[in-house]
Design an enzyme around this catalytic site. Structure first.
Site, PDB file in Angstrom:
ATOM      1  N   LYS A 124       0.816  -1.225   0.000  1.00 20.48           N
ATOM      2  CA  LYS A 124       0.000   0.000   0.000  1.00 20.48           C
ATOM      3  C   LYS A 124       0.841   1.263   0.000  1.00 20.48           C
ATOM      4  CE  LYS A 124      -4.437  -1.589   1.497  1.00 20.48           C
ATOM      5  NZ  LYS A 124      -5.593  -1.445   2.360  1.00 20.48           N
ATOM      6  N   LYS A 162      -4.706  -9.791  -6.335  1.00 24.08           N
ATOM      7  CA  LYS A 162      -5.960 -10.204  -5.684  1.00 24.08           C
ATOM      8  C   LYS A 162      -7.112  -9.270  -6.081  1.00 24.08           C
ATOM      9  CE  LYS A 162      -5.578  -7.759  -1.313  1.00 24.08           C
ATOM     10  NZ  LYS A 162      -5.549  -7.697   0.121  1.00 24.08           N
ATOM     11  N   LYS A 219     -11.033  -3.924  -3.587  1.00 29.72           N
ATOM     12  CA  LYS A 219     -11.873  -2.748  -3.803  1.00 29.72           C
ATOM     13  C   LYS A 219     -11.042  -1.546  -4.221  1.00 29.72           C
ATOM     14  CE  LYS A 219     -12.608  -3.352   1.055  1.00 29.72           C
ATOM     15  NZ  LYS A 219     -13.613  -3.917   1.905  1.00 29.72           N
TER      16      LYS A 219
HETATM   17  P1  TYM Z   1     -10.658  -6.158   3.938  1.00 29.36           P
HETATM   18  O1  TYM Z   1     -11.679  -5.125   4.239  1.00 29.36           O
HETATM   19  O2  TYM Z   1      -9.643  -5.855   2.879  1.00 29.36           O
HETATM   20  O3  TYM Z   1     -11.343  -7.520   3.556  1.00 29.36           O
HETATM   21  C1  TYM Z   1     -12.359  -8.140   4.359  1.00 29.36           C
HETATM   22  C2  TYM Z   1     -12.203  -9.649   4.313  1.00 29.36           C
HETATM   23  O4  TYM Z   1     -12.223 -10.121   2.956  1.00 29.36           O
HETATM   24  C3  TYM Z   1     -11.069 -10.903   2.687  1.00 29.36           C
HETATM   25  N1  TYM Z   1     -10.653 -10.666   1.285  1.00 29.36           N
HETATM   26  C4  TYM Z   1     -10.390 -11.636   0.394  1.00 29.36           C
HETATM   27  N2  TYM Z   1     -10.429 -12.977   0.479  1.00 29.36           N
HETATM   28  C5  TYM Z   1     -10.126 -13.699  -0.635  1.00 29.36           C
HETATM   29  N3  TYM Z   1      -9.812 -13.127  -1.830  1.00 29.36           N
HETATM   30  C6  TYM Z   1      -9.748 -11.775  -1.974  1.00 29.36           C
HETATM   31  N4  TYM Z   1      -9.451 -11.232  -3.141  1.00 29.36           N
HETATM   32  C7  TYM Z   1     -10.049 -10.959  -0.821  1.00 29.36           C
HETATM   33  N5  TYM Z   1     -10.100  -9.622  -0.606  1.00 29.36           N
HETATM   34  C8  TYM Z   1     -10.464  -9.458   0.689  1.00 29.36           C
HETATM   35  C9  TYM Z   1     -10.010 -10.417   3.666  1.00 29.36           C
HETATM   36  O5  TYM Z   1      -9.043 -11.396   3.921  1.00 29.36           O
HETATM   37  C10 TYM Z   1     -10.853 -10.101   4.896  1.00 29.36           C
HETATM   38  O6  TYM Z   1     -11.048 -11.267   5.672  1.00 29.36           O
HETATM   39  N6  TYM Z   1      -7.512  -5.470   7.777  1.00 29.36           N
HETATM   40  C11 TYM Z   1      -8.755  -6.106   7.363  1.00 29.36           C
HETATM   41  C12 TYM Z   1      -9.950  -5.686   8.196  1.00 29.36           C
HETATM   42  C13 TYM Z   1      -9.772  -5.904   9.653  1.00 29.36           C
HETATM   43  C14 TYM Z   1      -9.812  -7.152  10.357  1.00 29.36           C
HETATM   44  C15 TYM Z   1      -9.604  -6.827  11.717  1.00 29.36           C
HETATM   45  C16 TYM Z   1      -9.994  -8.479   9.954  1.00 29.36           C
HETATM   46  C17 TYM Z   1      -9.553  -4.924  10.578  1.00 29.36           C
HETATM   47  N7  TYM Z   1      -9.444  -5.485  11.803  1.00 29.36           N
HETATM   48  C18 TYM Z   1      -9.574  -7.825  12.728  1.00 29.36           C
HETATM   49  C19 TYM Z   1      -9.960  -9.477  10.957  1.00 29.36           C
HETATM   50  C20 TYM Z   1      -9.762  -9.131  12.291  1.00 29.36           C
HETATM   51  C21 TYM Z   1      -9.043  -5.721   5.924  1.00 29.36           C
HETATM   52  O7  TYM Z   1      -8.624  -4.686   5.444  1.00 29.36           O
HETATM   53  O8  TYM Z   1      -9.891  -6.574   5.279  1.00 29.36           O
END
Ligand code: TYM
Length: 338
Positions: free
Chosen positions: A118, A201, A204
């Site tokens: 990022k 991957k 968004k």
């Molecule tokens: P985020 O918002 O990017 O994504 C949310 C969830 O979706 C999963 N994910 C994917 N899985 C498979 N293929 C993909 N292309 C893909 N894109 C996203 C992510 O693995 C996630 O589970 N940092 C985290 C949010 C967060 C969080 C937490 C998660 C903040 N605090 C505590 C677990 C526990 C994030 O940005 O996910």
């Protein structure tokens, strides 16, 4: 047996997309249902405090937080079975993050691949928040003594860091303040890739909307995106191992398999010998079948922002109550007077 405590979050930026759904949210729903029946607690939150580590237009952040809550409920998150809230309504997340900043090491954060991706070449210009982001993520789960954290594969490293922080804190202060959480990653669909580039991957933040399927896309849009998805000219093989060097083909087969809870081998058993001219319409049909009902529920819910706010406020009060004892134990372990 002690009860499971399931905790996970999602950033409320942009749309809920197929990667989020197949990689994480579908698993959230399954685990929420099982855990409710077993008497455990499940908490899901919108990581709005994480979203501000890059510039977000304030009005859009407010709107996206409500929209993402609506999308999660449409996808099966049930506020009667899981505590649903946004981080900003539960200040204990930010408080615990600060308390853990004394334990997290700069060297650990330097290894985080998401920060490297990022911040890119502009590391000096990245926000302090973007660097410290995984410490807030650790606080998110440690605050509730989470035992299980359902996530996609890309979050595994952040969860390992949470375990490292918990273990070091417990050792340094000679008290078992925190539970070490286990990441729960689905065996299929752990990583859904972009429709335009099989090595990136689905995300968004991808500038091209054609790279992802949003849960708000209608059937025509889904069909168009799959029709235009990058592929190759070869027919599908029978053996999944032969897709190893064909990332785009492997991704589409993987999506098809995940949608039907099958393996890639199951899908290939039916479609081997076909080219993408035949496979893509079959995949589109599967996608529309799964996403159509979610989209209908989402459209109805997003028209009720007051109801969404009510759900998030109620969830935040329940989450704050569950967070209280761990937060107090952390202050006390550090010797901070309250
Ligand atoms: P985020 O918002 O990017 O994504 C949310 C969830 O979706 C999963 N994910 C994917 N899985 C498979 N293929 C993909 N292309 C893909 N894109 C996203 C992510 O693995 C996630 O589970 N940092 C985290 C949010 C967060 C969080 C937490 C998660 C903040 N605090 C505590 C677990 C526990 C994030 O940005 O996910």
């Amino acid at each position: 047996m002690t009860h499971m405590r399931i905790v996970s979050g999602i950033q409320p930026t942009g749309n809920l997309h197929l990667g989020n759904y197949l990689g994480a949210i579908r698993n959230w729903v399954k685990m929420q249902d099982e855990n409710a029946a077993a008497g455990g607690d499940t908490l899901f939150f919108l990581a709005d405090m994480h979203a501000i580590t890059v510039y977000n237009d304030p009005a859009s952040l407010t709107a996206n937080t409500r929209e993402m809550a609506a999308a999660l409920i449409a996808a099966g998150v049930d506020p009667a079975k899981a505590v649903l809230f946004n981080q900003a309504r539960v200040p204990a997340h930010a408080e615990l993050c600060w308390l853990l900043n004394g334990t997290a090491r700069i060297g650990w954060l330097n290894r985080m691949t998401q920060f490297k991706e990022k911040s890119g070449k502009n590391r000096e210009g990245a926000s302090v928040g973007l660097f410290a982001y995984p410490v807030l993520q650790a606080a998110d789960v440690l605050l509730y003594q989470a035992t299980h954290v359902p996530v996609g594969d890309d979050q595994k490293q952040h969860l390992e860091l949470a375990r490292d922080i918990a273990a070091k804190f417990n050792t340094d202060y000679a008290r078992e303040v925190f539970t070490l959480p286990d990441p729960i990653i689905p065996p299929t669909a752990a990583r859904i890739m972009s429709l335009r580039d099989g090595s990136a991957k689905m995300s968004k933040s991808d500038s091209s909307d054609m790279a992802r399927i949003n849960l708000s896309d209608d059937a025509d849009m889904v069909a168009q995106k799959i029709r235009k998805a990058k592929t190759d000219a070869d027919p599908l093989p029978e053996d999944p191992a032969l897709l190893a060097d064909r990332p785009e083909a492997r991704n589409l087969v993987g999506i098809h398999a995940a949608l039907g809870d099958e393996t890639a081998a199951d899908v290939l058993a039916r479609h081997a010998g076909q080219g993408f001219g035949a496979f893509k319409p079959a995949l589109t049909e599967r996608l529309v079948e799964t996403l159509g009902p979610i989209r209908t529920r989402f459209e109805a819910l997003r028209a009720e922002p007051a109801e969404i706010d009510r759900i998030l406020t109620t969830g935040a009060a329940r989450a704050s109550a569950l967070a209280k004892s761990t937060l107090e134990a952390t202050y006390a372990a550090l010797g901070l007077c309250r």
